[in-house]
Design a protein around this motif. Structure first.
Motif, mmCIF file in Angstrom:
data_model
loop_
_atom_site.group_PDB
_atom_site.id
_atom_site.type_symbol
_atom_site.label_atom_id
_atom_site.label_comp_id
_atom_site.label_asym_id
_atom_site.label_seq_id
_atom_site.Cartn_x
_atom_site.Cartn_y
_atom_site.Cartn_z
ATOM 1 N N LYS A 196 0.845 -1.187 0.000
ATOM 2 C CA LYS A 196 0.000 0.000 0.000
ATOM 3 C C LYS A 196 0.881 1.238 0.000
ATOM 4 N N ARG A 197 0.450 2.207 -0.753
ATOM 5 C CA ARG A 197 1.141 3.496 -0.752
ATOM 6 C C ARG A 197 0.385 4.432 0.168
ATOM 7 N N LYS A 198 1.108 5.043 1.037
ATOM 8 C CA LYS A 198 0.488 5.969 1.970
ATOM 9 C C LYS A 198 1.254 7.290 1.915
ATOM 10 N N LYS A 199 0.538 8.347 1.596
ATOM 11 C CA LYS A 199 1.186 9.661 1.529
ATOM 12 C C LYS A 199 1.203 10.283 2.906
ATOM 13 N N GLN A 200 2.361 10.783 3.276
ATOM 14 C CA GLN A 200 2.513 11.493 4.535
ATOM 15 C C GLN A 200 2.869 12.938 4.218
ATOM 16 N N ARG A 201 2.077 13.830 4.705
ATOM 17 C CA ARG A 201 2.337 15.247 4.466
ATOM 18 C C ARG A 201 2.957 15.859 5.710
ATOM 19 N N LYS A 202 4.009 16.626 5.484
ATOM 20 C CA LYS A 202 4.607 17.370 6.590
ATOM 21 C C LYS A 202 3.783 18.627 6.807
ATOM 22 N N LYS A 203 3.762 19.066 8.039
ATOM 23 C CA LYS A 203 3.053 20.301 8.349
ATOM 24 C C LYS A 203 3.773 21.488 7.709
ATOM 25 N N LEU A 204 3.014 22.483 7.306
ATOM 26 C CA LEU A 204 3.591 23.701 6.750
ATOM 27 C C LEU A 204 4.243 24.504 7.865
ATOM 28 N N LYS A 205 5.329 25.185 7.512
ATOM 29 C CA LYS A 205 6.058 26.020 8.472
ATOM 30 C C LYS A 205 5.878 27.478 8.071
ATOM 31 N N PRO A 206 4.894 28.170 8.654
ATOM 32 C CA PRO A 206 4.661 29.563 8.245
ATOM 33 C C PRO A 206 5.709 30.527 8.808
ATOM 34 N N LEU A 207 6.070 31.490 7.990
ATOM 35 C CA LEU A 207 6.923 32.603 8.400
ATOM 36 C C LEU A 207 6.045 33.841 8.375
ATOM 37 N N VAL A 208 5.903 34.495 9.504
ATOM 38 C CA VAL A 208 5.045 35.668 9.609
ATOM 39 C C VAL A 208 5.926 36.879 9.874
ATOM 40 N N ILE A 209 5.829 37.854 8.991
ATOM 41 C CA ILE A 209 6.588 39.095 9.148
ATOM 42 C C ILE A 209 5.614 40.139 9.665
ATOM 43 N N THR A 210 5.879 40.635 10.851
ATOM 44 C CA THR A 210 4.963 41.579 11.482
ATOM 45 C C THR A 210 5.741 42.560 12.348
#
Length: 133
Positions: free
Chosen positions: A23-37
């Motif tokens: 079986k193929r199982k896709k694993q997605r990594k969480k996004l790493k947001p960069l916030v400029i404020t």
């Protein structure tokens, strides 16, 4: 409240076997947001937003970077100075670009700002450069 998010996502595929079935199982990594404020309550609101369960599922906690007033980016020199402070231009390159020798070359021909690195035999390397991952 408007939020712009700069993030990268990667997907990896893993194989798992169960009695002759692959079986193929896709694993997605969480996004790493960069916030400029510029900070203040806005940073708190954004941080709270990413603490919500639906957001935690897809995003890591954001990384906050201090904002830069746009008037400071009008000059080429101050723009590049901020880039050097952020690690986009490595320290050894920035030191070469701001050296007395570089200033003399630049005064003769302002279009040769980055050519100074070649003229002074400064190597351009990937190490020590943020954002090149």
């Amino acid at each position: 409240l408007t939020i712009e998010i700069a993030a990268a996502s990667t997907t990896s595929t893993t194989m798992s076997s169960s009695t002759n079935n692959m079986k193929r199982k896709k694993q997605r990594k969480k996004l790493k947001p960069l916030v400029i404020t510029m900070g203040s309550t806005r940073e708190t609101h954004i941080s709270n937003l990413f603490q919500q369960p639906n957001m935690k599922k897809y995003f890591e906690q954001p990384t906050f970077s201090p904002g830069i007033p746009s008037r400071e980016l009008r000059s080429r020199f101050t723009f590049l100075k901020h880039a050097a402070n952020a690690g986009i231009i490595p320290k050894h390159e920035w030191e070469a670009l701001t050296s007395k020798e570089a200033q003399e070359i630049y005064n003769q021909n302002p279009e040769q700002f980055f050519d100074v690195l070649d003229i002074l035999n400064i190597p351009i390397v990937k190490e020590g450069r943020k954002g090149s991952d």
